[in-house]
Design a protein around this motif. Structure first.
Motif, PDB file in Angstrom:
ATOM      1  N   TRP A 171       0.831  -1.204   0.000  1.00  0.00           N
ATOM      2  CA  TRP A 171       0.000   0.000   0.000  1.00  0.00           C
ATOM      3  C   TRP A 171       0.865   1.254   0.000  1.00  0.00           C
ATOM      4  O   TRP A 171       0.567   2.227  -0.705  1.00  0.00           O
ATOM      5  CB  TRP A 171      -0.935   0.004   1.207  1.00  0.00           C
ATOM      6  CG  TRP A 171      -1.771   1.248   1.245  1.00  0.00           C
ATOM      7  CD1 TRP A 171      -1.699   2.266   2.142  1.00  0.00           C
ATOM      8  CD2 TRP A 171      -2.790   1.609   0.299  1.00  0.00           C
ATOM      9  NE1 TRP A 171      -2.599   3.252   1.818  1.00  0.00           N
ATOM     10  CE2 TRP A 171      -3.282   2.876   0.703  1.00  0.00           C
ATOM     11  CE3 TRP A 171      -3.311   0.998  -0.839  1.00  0.00           C
ATOM     12  CZ2 TRP A 171      -4.296   3.534  -0.011  1.00  0.00           C
ATOM     13  CZ3 TRP A 171      -4.323   1.642  -1.540  1.00  0.00           C
ATOM     14  CH2 TRP A 171      -4.800   2.899  -1.126  1.00  0.00           C
ATOM     15  N   ASP A 172       1.953   1.244   0.777  1.00  0.00           N
ATOM     16  CA  ASP A 172       2.877   2.380   0.765  1.00  0.00           C
ATOM     17  C   ASP A 172       3.395   2.647  -0.647  1.00  0.00           C
ATOM     18  O   ASP A 172       3.524   3.798  -1.077  1.00  0.00           O
ATOM     19  CB  ASP A 172       4.067   2.109   1.694  1.00  0.00           C
ATOM     20  CG  ASP A 172       3.710   2.246   3.162  1.00  0.00           C
ATOM     21  OD1 ASP A 172       2.622   2.785   3.469  1.00  0.00           O
ATOM     22  OD2 ASP A 172       4.501   1.798   4.011  1.00  0.00           O
TER      23      ASP A 172
ATOM     24  N   SER B 234      -0.059   3.597  -3.073  1.00  0.00           N
ATOM     25  CA  SER B 234      -1.149   4.487  -2.664  1.00  0.00           C
ATOM     26  C   SER B 234      -1.277   5.732  -3.533  1.00  0.00           C
ATOM     27  O   SER B 234      -2.386   6.132  -3.891  1.00  0.00           O
ATOM     28  CB  SER B 234      -0.986   4.889  -1.193  1.00  0.00           C
ATOM     29  OG  SER B 234       0.264   5.520  -0.969  1.00  0.00           O
TER      30      SER B 234
END
Length: 225
Positions: A26-27, A30
Motif C-alpha cells: 500500500w505504501d 497508494s
C-alpha cells in the motif's frame, strides 16, 4: 527506490509477514491508486457536463453499437446469476486495468476516465428522473467496495509502468522481484476480494434497498400524471 517504501525489494533477508508485505504494497501503490481515483473523478465530471449539454451516453452508445452496454435480460437474472455476471465483468475490467501497463498506461487511464464518464452521465440522468437519493442508494452500498478495487488495479498498472521507467533510466536493478510479486499479489488479491463483496452487495442488497425505499415513487412515475 521509491521513498514511500518502508523496505527495499531485497533489503531484508528474514521472513516477510503478509501484514507487513501488504502494508508495504500500500505504501508503494497508494499515490498511484489516488491518481487513478482522480482520473475517475475527472471522468465523472465530464459525464455530468455531457448530461447538462443534453447527451445521454447510453443511448448514443446503443445507437452506435446496435446494442446497449448491458445485456438484455439482466433484470431477470436471479441473485446468484447476477452476482456471477457482475463479478466476471468487473474482474475483466480489473485485470485490464493492470495489464494496461503494457500500453504505457494509456488503456488503464482510458478505463478510469471512460468508466467515470459513464457513471457520471448515468448518475445525472437517474438523479434528474428519480432523485439524488435514489442514485445514492443505488450506487453507494456496492460502490464503496467496487471503486476502491478498480482503483487498486489501476494503481498497480501505473506503478508497474513507473518501475519499468525506473529500470530504463537505471535507477532500479529489476522491474519485478520476488518480494514485489509477493506484496503486490497480496494487494491485488485484496482488491479482487473487494470485487467479490461488491458483486454480492449489488446483486442482493442494492435491489432490496431500492425496492424498500423507492417502490412507491417508481410506481407513481410509471403510472404517469
Amino acid at each position: 527506490m521509491d521513498s514511500g517504501m518502508r523496505h527495499g525489494d531485497e533489503r531484508r533477508e528474514d521472513g516477510y509477514p503478509p501484514g507487513e508485505a501488504l502494508a508495504d504494497a500500500w505504501d508503494e501503490h497508494s499515490r498511484y491508486v489516488g491518481f487513478a481515483a482522480g482520473l475517475f473523478g475527472l471522468g465523472v465530471l465530464i459525464g455530468v457536463v455531457l448530461f447538462a449539454a443534453g447527451y445521454n451516453l447510453l443511448e448514443i452508445i446503443e445507437n452506435l453499437l446496435g446494442e446497449g452496454l448491458f445485456p438484455d435480460g439482466i433484470g431477470e437474472m436471479g441473485g446468484l446469476e447476477l452476482a456471477r455476471f457482475l463479478l466476471v465483468n468487473n474482474t475483466q475490467a480489473f485485470l485490464l486495468s493492470i495489464a494496461g501497463a503494457l500500453t504505457l498506461g494509456v488503456l488503464t487511464a482510458w478505463a478510469m476516465v471512460f468508466n467515470g464518464i459513464i457513471v457520471g452521465n448515468v448518475a445525472a440522468i437517474v438523479t434528474d428522473n428519480v432523485g439524488f437519493d435514489y442514485i445514492l442508494v443505488g450506487l453507494l452500498p456496492h460502490g464503496v467496495f467496487e471503486l476502491p478495487a478498480l482503483f487498486i488495479a489501476a494503481g498497480v498498472g501505473f506503478r508497474l509502468l513507473y518501475r519499468f521507467g525506473e529500470r530504463i533510466y537505471g535507477t532500479r536493478d529489476a522491474i519485478i522481484t520476488k518480494r514485489y510479486l509477493y506484496r503486490t499479489g497480496l494487494l491485488v488479491l485484496v482488491g479482487w476480494l473487494l470485487l467479490v463483496v461488491a458483486a454480492f452487495v449489488e446483486a442482493f442488497v442494492t435491489p432490496a434497498l431500492l425496492e424498500a425505499l423507492f417502490a412507491e415513487r417508481l410506481e407513481g412515475m410509471s403510472a404517469g400524471p
